[in-house]
Design an enzyme around this catalytic site. Structure first.
Site, PDB file in Angstrom:
ATOM      1  N   HIS A 186      -1.461  -6.008  -6.276  1.00 27.17           N
ATOM      2  CA  HIS A 186      -2.914  -6.239  -6.320  1.00 27.17           C
ATOM      3  C   HIS A 186      -3.260  -7.581  -6.948  1.00 27.17           C
ATOM      4  CE1 HIS A 186      -3.763  -2.334  -4.763  1.00 27.17           C
ATOM      5  NE2 HIS A 186      -3.374  -1.671  -5.836  1.00 27.17           N
ATOM      6  N   HIS A 188       3.595  -3.097  -8.350  1.00 26.41           N
ATOM      7  CA  HIS A 188       2.456  -2.797  -7.482  1.00 26.41           C
ATOM      8  C   HIS A 188       1.151  -3.310  -8.086  1.00 26.41           C
ATOM      9  CE1 HIS A 188       0.034   0.197  -4.951  1.00 26.41           C
ATOM     10  NE2 HIS A 188      -0.816  -0.103  -5.922  1.00 26.41           N
ATOM     11  N   GLU A 189       0.922  -2.994  -9.348  1.00 31.08           N
ATOM     12  CA  GLU A 189      -0.351  -3.346  -9.973  1.00 31.08           C
ATOM     13  C   GLU A 189      -0.449  -4.844 -10.270  1.00 31.08           C
ATOM     14  OE1 GLU A 189      -2.728  -1.360  -9.977  1.00 31.08           O
ATOM     15  OE2 GLU A 189      -1.786   0.601  -9.805  1.00 31.08           O
ATOM     16  N   GLU A 248      -3.689  -0.868  -0.577  1.00 24.11           N
ATOM     17  CA  GLU A 248      -2.641  -0.119  -1.266  1.00 24.11           C
ATOM     18  C   GLU A 248      -1.297  -0.330  -0.577  1.00 24.11           C
ATOM     19  OE1 GLU A 248      -2.907   1.157  -4.111  1.00 24.11           O
ATOM     20  OE2 GLU A 248      -5.078   0.943  -4.240  1.00 24.11           O
TER      21      GLU A 248
END
Length: 707
Positions: A455, A450-451, A509
């Site tokens: 992103h 995810h990070e 997100e």
């Protein structure tokens, strides 16, 4: 709203209090590193009152009330109970509330944005105030009556943070109940045209209908060289706002920002290298003079400060709680690097150039070159905000991310924090043992992807300045959704936040979560995290982690409706809104991939069922179709289609609202609140003090920070 509905706002009883252990990691630091960590930690905590003021008008006086009670009894709450003549249950109700309040730094949930209220009666607050006059005086000074602790039945919309003209509360727009969403957006657009960033501001509407932009700074006037807007401090608005004026007002949170800047300068004297020293100088310039240009310079230096032993980041960072999505909450991080765990993350970074091309978009919608970030596992000493995340990917400024890069951090002692015997609702009995045995590993995989790859991926098609583009406007990329050339892009001065506004945080997100759901299906990535040898095998340990990752996301989607308010019909938490839409993606994938299982009419046996053998085919495909749309609409600034898609996917129908949500509330588990350590300076030596994970320990830790 009936009594049953009001009950959802009661403070957790008891709250889940967990420690954030750091002693062994802190003691391993050198004296210079300890001093550096101490001063940035002090700076982070001096922003506490900024956070309180960003939550509600009553939060700062309630904070002072709690701390004054502690100091009056020196932490001996049983003595105070006797003096106030209150029952055991009433004292427990107050301490439950005080602990949750300090864990969220305000009387609205940091994760959910809804107000929470004491389980003890108002007479308990009055009795405590009566025996501690200084505590009562803190409430009087803040013009806070006992009723402010409790619900607002005459104005139920005030139980949620949001736009004031919708009846909600937002102190990003202080003393401005009649300010409208349209006015907020028009002022934001005007300031974007002036290249003035808004993260460290609040906006106030005057009785005359003009506007004041309150800028956080340790000075009450612009610096002699001028502000980020030059030497002008008054502007005539245009367009629909013609005839109105906007004044720039410096010195918002002036005392706090001056203290922050002082400790940042002291940290600079103990920096490990010249880059860290320059970073602290830019921070001090930003917090002292209110310059977000200086803050952006600090973030450029921060990204380039690779592999520090003590990692820090501080400032106005995340915009989740501003209903307009442009103003940011104060946040401060100080942590030490876990070098062993960081090695695994570095392998993921090294693999990123091979993994990103697997995502469902062409190279035209991706950065030309993936700049490998610093990806570290951290043990948190200090994280001052309304809540502590599991991982971070910053800075949020798109130009820095595109041109210089970003950093990823995973917060190890936050990820590993658990309450004993914590219940896990909505997981089937058949899956429960596998889920319990693999959920920590699954969450680490999810957070890591995810990070870094969520992103960290993507390109914004932008006209950087008039006539200068980061793509060929004469031969624009083909939109994979329409099979036609793209027609929208970001104009000069526009940012992702300014264009997508109130949905930007949750939408991004969701995009990052979808990247995690797509790429966690890659067994080579699971191998990097230490699971399997890269061979596709759903029955292996890697297969169990993958299955647990999908179960975790589906369960989060069910639980998410706790954070949707039926009165305002709005979401109160960005991540949970995103997870609801991903659960809907699972459920709509077809081929019996996912379904909600229940036999009871009241859904008291509700659980989530995922077809393990269809994750790699049906599940991944459904996620990638949704992800492609999210990504392309973001990349091309197509806010019309992006908003339409996201609002459709996060719409809560009557069955979810009236059937599922009540069962979610019945089975909900309290969110964790963390007891953090303090650092203490004595003749240049820095020591650490940790506290018990109890109500008393939480309150004492805050009282001894002396903010």
């Amino acid at each position: 709203m009936d009594e049953k509905m009001w009950s959802q706002y009661y403070a957790d009883s008891p709250p889940t209090i967990v420690p954030l252990p750091i002693k062994s990691h802190f003691e391993a630091l050198t004296e210079q590193q300890k001093r550096y960590a101490h001063h940035v930690s002090k700076a982070a905590f001096y922003g506490t009152r900024v956070i309180l003021r960003q939550v509600s008008p009553e939060s700062e006086p309630i904070f002072d009330f709690i701390i004054s009670l502690h100091r009056a009894c020196n932490g001996d709450w049983s003595r105070l109970q006797k003096e106030a003549n209150i029952s055991n249950d009433d004292l427990k109700g107050f301490l439950d509330y005080a602990t949750q309040f300090l864990g969220n730094l305000g009387n609205y949930k940091g994760f959910g944005d809804s107000k929470f209220i004491p389980r003890c009666p108002a007479e308990t607050i009055d009795a405590l105030a009566a025996v501690v006059p200084v505590a009562a005086e803190r409430l009087r000074e803040g013009k806070v009556a006992t009723t402010a602790f409790y619900a607002t039945p005459h104005k139920p919309a005030l139980m949620q943070l949001g736009f004031p003209d919708k009846g909600h509360l937002s102190t990003y727009y202080p003393e401005s109940r009649d300010i409208t969403q349209e006015e907020i957006e028009l002022v934001s657009d005007f300031l974007a045209g002036k290249q003035l960033l808004l993260e460290n501001t609040r906006l106030q509407k005057t009785q005359q209908g003009d506007f004041r932009l309150l800028i956080a700074s340790g000075l009450e006037r612009p610096p002699p060289e001028g502000s980020d807007a030059g030497t002008e401090t008054t502007f005539e608005l245009d367009g629909k706002m013609k005839g109105k004026k906007l004044d720039l007002v410096f010195g918002d949170h002036i005392e706090e920002m001056a203290k922050v800047a002082l400790h940042i300068k002291k940290a600079g004297l103990n920096a490990a290298n010249d880059r860290q020293k320059q970073m602290m100088d830019q921070y001090a310039k930003s917090f002292g003079g209110g310059s977000l240009k200086a803050f952006k310079e600090s973030q450029k230096l921060w990204v380039k400060d690779i592999g520090p032993t003590v990692e820090t980041n501080i400032g106005f960072i995340e915009s989740y709680r501003d209903p307009a999505g442009v103003r940011a909450e104060w946040e401060g991080l100080v942590a030490t690097v876990n070098k062993e765990r960081t090695k695994a993350f570095q392998k993921l970074v090294d693999s990123a150039p091979k993994m990103i091309p697997q995502l469902p978009w062409s190279k035209e919608f991706e950065k030309d070159v993936f700049t490998a970030p610093d990806f570290t596992s951290l043990e948190v000493l200090t994280f001052n905000s309304s809540g502590i995340p599991m991982g971070i990917n910053i800075p949020n400024h798109d130009d820095i991310r595109q041109e210089i890069g970003f950093k990823n951090v995973s917060l190890g002692n936050v990820l590993s924090a658990k309450a004993p015997h914590e219940p896990i609702p909505f997981i089937r009995k058949d899956d429960l043992e596998l889920y319990q045995n693999n959920r920590d590993e699954a969450f680490e995989v999810q957070v890591g992807i995810h990070e870094l790859l969520g992103h960290g991926s993507g390109k914004l098609l932008q006209e950087n300045s008039p006539g200068e583009y980061n793509f060929d406007p004469r031969n624009p990329p083909i939109n994979p959704i329409t099979d036609k050339p793209v027609t929208t892009y970001y104009k000069p001065g526009q940012t992702w936040r300014s264009v997508f506004g109130d949905i930007s945080a949750s939408y991004e997100e969701c995009r990052a979560e979808c990247v995690a759901m797509a790429l966690c299906c890659d067994f080579d990535i699971l191998k990097i995290f230490g699971f399997g040898d890269g061979t596709i095998n759903l029955d292996s340990k890697a297969g169990e982690v993958l299955y647990a990752t999908y179960l975790s996301m589906a369960r989060a989607g069910v639980v998410s409706v706790e954070f949707w308010d039926p009165e305002s019909r709005k979401w109160g938490q960005a991540h949970m809104q995103a997870r609801f839409s991903i659960l809907k993606t699972f459920l709509e994938a077809g081929e019996d991939f996912a379904k909600l299982d229940y036999t009871e009419e009241d859904l008291s046996d509700l659980s989530i069922k995922i077809s393990r053998e269809k994750i790699l085919t049906v599940g991944r495909k459904a996620v990638e179709v949704y992800l492609q749309k999210l990504h392309v609409y973001k990349s091309t600034a197509d806010v019309e289609e992006g908003r339409k898609l996201y609002e459709e996917m996060t719409h809560v129908n009557e069955w979810w609202a009236n059937k599922v949500r009540p069962e979610v509330l019945r089975r909900k588990t309290p969110r964790k609140v963390f007891v953090q350590a303090n650092t203490i300076e004595d003749e240049g030596k820095i020591s650490l003090k940790e506290y018990e994970a109890t109500h008393e320990g939480m309150i004492q830790s805050w009282a001894e920070r002396d903010v």
